[in-house]
Design a protein around this motif. Structure first.
Motif, PDB file in Angstrom:
ATOM      1  N   ALA A 333       0.823  -1.217   0.000  1.00  0.00           N
ATOM      2  CA  ALA A 333       0.000   0.000   0.000  1.00  0.00           C
ATOM      3  C   ALA A 333       0.854   1.264   0.000  1.00  0.00           C
ATOM      4  N   MET A 334       1.965   1.222   0.712  1.00  0.00           N
ATOM      5  CA  MET A 334       2.809   2.423   0.859  1.00  0.00           C
ATOM      6  C   MET A 334       4.247   2.126   0.431  1.00  0.00           C
ATOM      7  N   PRO A 335       4.469   1.893  -0.861  1.00  0.00           N
ATOM      8  CA  PRO A 335       5.820   1.620  -1.361  1.00  0.00           C
ATOM      9  C   PRO A 335       6.621   2.918  -1.448  1.00  0.00           C
ATOM     10  N   PRO A 336       7.917   2.839  -1.788  1.00  0.00           N
ATOM     11  CA  PRO A 336       8.722   4.055  -1.940  1.00  0.00           C
ATOM     12  C   PRO A 336       8.106   5.074  -2.899  1.00  0.00           C
ATOM     13  N   ALA A 337       7.451   4.598  -3.983  1.00  0.00           N
ATOM     14  CA  ALA A 337       6.837   5.520  -4.941  1.00  0.00           C
ATOM     15  C   ALA A 337       5.724   6.338  -4.299  1.00  0.00           C
ATOM     16  N   TRP A 338       5.008   5.737  -3.328  1.00  0.00           N
ATOM     17  CA  TRP A 338       3.933   6.453  -2.632  1.00  0.00           C
ATOM     18  C   TRP A 338       4.501   7.611  -1.817  1.00  0.00           C
ATOM     19  N   PHE A 339       5.623   7.354  -1.138  1.00  0.00           N
ATOM     20  CA  PHE A 339       6.258   8.421  -0.354  1.00  0.00           C
ATOM     21  C   PHE A 339       6.851   9.496  -1.263  1.00  0.00           C
ATOM     22  N   LYS A 340       7.340   9.080  -2.425  1.00  0.00           N
ATOM     23  CA  LYS A 340       7.876  10.052  -3.373  1.00  0.00           C
ATOM     24  C   LYS A 340       6.792  11.017  -3.834  1.00  0.00           C
ATOM     25  N   LYS A 341       5.573  10.500  -4.054  1.00  0.00           N
ATOM     26  CA  LYS A 341       4.457  11.366  -4.444  1.00  0.00           C
ATOM     27  C   LYS A 341       4.108  12.356  -3.343  1.00  0.00           C
ATOM     28  N   LEU A 342       4.312  11.952  -2.099  1.00  0.00           N
ATOM     29  CA  LEU A 342       4.059  12.849  -0.968  1.00  0.00           C
ATOM     30  C   LEU A 342       5.185  13.856  -0.770  1.00  0.00           C
ATOM     31  N   GLY A 343       6.284  13.681  -1.522  1.00  0.00           N
ATOM     32  CA  GLY A 343       7.385  14.650  -1.454  1.00  0.00           C
ATOM     33  C   GLY A 343       8.498  14.312  -0.497  1.00  0.00           C
ATOM     34  N   LEU A 344       8.501  13.104   0.081  1.00  0.00           N
ATOM     35  CA  LEU A 344       9.553  12.737   1.033  1.00  0.00           C
ATOM     36  C   LEU A 344      10.907  12.675   0.337  1.00  0.00           C
ATOM     37  N   VAL A 345      11.906  13.301   0.936  1.00  0.00           N
ATOM     38  CA  VAL A 345      13.270  13.262   0.417  1.00  0.00           C
ATOM     39  C   VAL A 345      13.821  11.850   0.531  1.00  0.00           C
ATOM     40  N   CYS A 346      14.394  11.344  -0.551  1.00  0.00           N
ATOM     41  CA  CYS A 346      15.109  10.067  -0.534  1.00  0.00           C
ATOM     42  C   CYS A 346      16.590  10.381  -0.340  1.00  0.00           C
ATOM     43  N   LEU A 347      17.133   9.978   0.794  1.00  0.00           N
ATOM     44  CA  LEU A 347      18.515  10.336   1.125  1.00  0.00           C
ATOM     45  C   LEU A 347      19.507   9.785   0.105  1.00  0.00           C
ATOM     46  N   ALA A 348      19.339   8.529  -0.295  1.00  0.00           N
ATOM     47  CA  ALA A 348      20.285   7.923  -1.240  1.00  0.00           C
ATOM     48  C   ALA A 348      20.269   8.650  -2.577  1.00  0.00           C
ATOM     49  N   ASP A 349      19.079   8.977  -3.073  1.00  0.00           N
ATOM     50  CA  ASP A 349      18.982   9.687  -4.352  1.00  0.00           C
ATOM     51  C   ASP A 349      19.515  11.107  -4.237  1.00  0.00           C
ATOM     52  N   ARG A 350      19.179  11.755  -3.137  1.00  0.00           N
ATOM     53  CA  ARG A 350      19.652  13.130  -2.938  1.00  0.00           C
ATOM     54  C   ARG A 350      21.176  13.177  -2.866  1.00  0.00           C
ATOM     55  N   HIS A 351      21.748  12.246  -2.148  1.00  0.00           N
ATOM     56  CA  HIS A 351      23.210  12.190  -2.007  1.00  0.00           C
ATOM     57  C   HIS A 351      23.882  11.944  -3.352  1.00  0.00           C
ATOM     58  N   ALA A 352      23.306  11.048  -4.153  1.00  0.00           N
ATOM     59  CA  ALA A 352      23.888  10.739  -5.447  1.00  0.00           C
ATOM     60  C   ALA A 352      23.857  11.938  -6.395  1.00  0.00           C
ATOM     61  N   ALA A 353      22.875  12.828  -6.212  1.00  0.00           N
ATOM     62  CA  ALA A 353      22.739  13.980  -7.096  1.00  0.00           C
ATOM     63  C   ALA A 353      23.629  15.154  -6.683  1.00  0.00           C
ATOM     64  N   LEU A 354      24.181  15.113  -5.464  1.00  0.00           N
ATOM     65  CA  LEU A 354      25.013  16.223  -4.976  1.00  0.00           C
ATOM     66  C   LEU A 354      26.417  16.137  -5.561  1.00  0.00           C
ATOM     67  N   PRO A 355      27.090  17.290  -5.730  1.00  0.00           N
ATOM     68  CA  PRO A 355      28.504  17.250  -6.163  1.00  0.00           C
ATOM     69  C   PRO A 355      29.372  16.654  -5.071  1.00  0.00           C
ATOM     70  N   HIS A 356      30.296  15.789  -5.469  1.00  0.00           N
ATOM     71  CA  HIS A 356      31.151  15.093  -4.498  1.00  0.00           C
ATOM     72  C   HIS A 356      32.595  15.584  -4.623  1.00  0.00           C
TER      73      HIS A 356
END
Length: 356
Positions: A333-356
């Motif tokens: 009922a509440m998979p990761p895609a459901w939380f993404k629609k609610l706007g929850l930040v995904c730490l792994a995705d956010r980290h991967a998008a940042l300059p390293h």
């Protein structure tokens, strides 16, 4: 034209010290921040040849210059912060200055200014015990900022090139970069000096600015930093707050975005993925508890695509909120895609998008 007028009005809102030239002139200082002829009672050449004396000559007059005080006021307003012992807030500072700014400048110039006591606040340390913090009054913060702006350009060039704390144009990431180079060059022993948290140990046994230094100069997240993040997340996701899930996610995002940005140079994808899963489970727990009764939970799960019979089986299982969130129905009922629609930040995705 309208934009320029609004910007001008905004600047005036943060500019209070427009007539301090008169106050300075009454104390022998010129409007340009130097001193008039009457203020010099001895030849200037010997003073210029005396570095120690030249460094401190007319500093308070520079502190009290209109532009410097206005800049300090803007910085204090931007920094916000709690009230001191007098209870005056940052928002109340403007009205106070309108009435008292001339007396404030005069007291600074004649040496009669006295700072107020500092309000003590204790905060808990992650490893136990408390740390004592001091909160000056907003007026004292204004004066301190004005002094800093004058002294910093004079003293900063004399600091060690290896000094990073509270330095202009330097940050924790600059210090981490230097530490990484030391480790990459083969330096493996750390001398950690502290008033209490001191030690000589291998680099792998110490944390530095919330990080671990790994082989080859790589960075990781220190375990205590992960634990501290979890404690903050637990506070935000308490199930008895009576706030909406959307508001909870908004507060979470504010914390998580800043936290993962700070650790953007760390090799931590596995830790972040685990933390993402744990956060989603915490939020599933919150959402199910908000439904309260078995009938409401079953209807909620069914509305999100779970078959009716499985929705009722999960809702009536009686396993407790945390165990129920581990059920296949809750994940369906509440998979990761459901939380993404609610706007929850995904730490792994956010980290991967940042300059390293």
């Amino acid at each position: 034209m309208g934009v320029k007028r609004q910007q001008g009005e905004g600047d005036r809102q943060l500019s209070l010290f427009d007539d301090d030239r008169a106050a300075l002139s009454r104390h022998g200082a010129s409007s340009e921040g130097g001193t008039g002829p009457a203020a010099c009672e001895e030849p200037q050449t010997p003073t210029a040849l005396d570095p120690a004396r030249a460094l401190t000559e007319h500093l308070m007059e520079e502190v009290c210059q209109r532009d410097n005080l206005n800049q300090a006021y803007r910085r204090v307003k931007t920094n916000k912060g709690a009230a001191g012992v007098d209870g005056m807030t940052v928002h109340e500072l403007r009205a106070w200055l309108k009435e008292h700014k001339e007396n404030l400048i005069a007291s600074l110039l004649d040496g009669s200014y006295q700072p107020r006591p500092v309000r003590g606040v204790e905060i808990r340390k992650p490893g136990g015990g408390v740390r004592q913090l001091g909160i000056p009054t907003v007026v004292d913060r204004l004066v301190q900022q004005a002094i800093l702006q004058v002294l910093e350009p004079l003293l900063a060039p004399t600091f060690s090139a290896s000094s990073y704390g509270f330095r202009p144009k330097r940050s924790a990431h600059n210090a981490l970069s230097a530490a990484r180079k030391y480790v990459a060059d083969g330096r493996a022993i750390v001398v950690d000096l502290d008033l209490e948290k001191s030690a000589v140990a291998h680099v792998s046994e110490r944390k530095f600015l919330g990080h671990r230094l790994l082989a080859g100069g790589r960075l990781g997240i220190a375990p205590v930093s992960l634990q501290r993040a979890k404690e903050r997340i637990r506070q935000i996701t308490r199930r008895n707050q009576g706030v909406s899930l959307e508001r909870m996610i908004s507060e979470l995002n504010s914390f998580l975005t800043g936290w993962v940005t700070y650790f953007r140079h760390a090799a931590c994808r596995g830790h972040l993925q685990d933390l993402d899963q744990w956060i989603r489970r915490k939020l599933r727990c919150v959402r199910l508890k908000q439904r309260k009764r078995a009938k409401s939970i079953a209807e909620f799960l069914h509305s999100l695509g779970v078959p009716k019979n499985r929705s009722w089986t999960t809702a009536a299982c009686g396993k407790g909120w945390w165990r129920t969130t581990a059920s296949p129905a809750a994940h369906e009922a509440m998979p990761p895609a459901w939380f993404k629609k609610l706007g929850l930040v995904c730490l792994a995705d956010r980290h991967a998008a940042l300059p390293h």
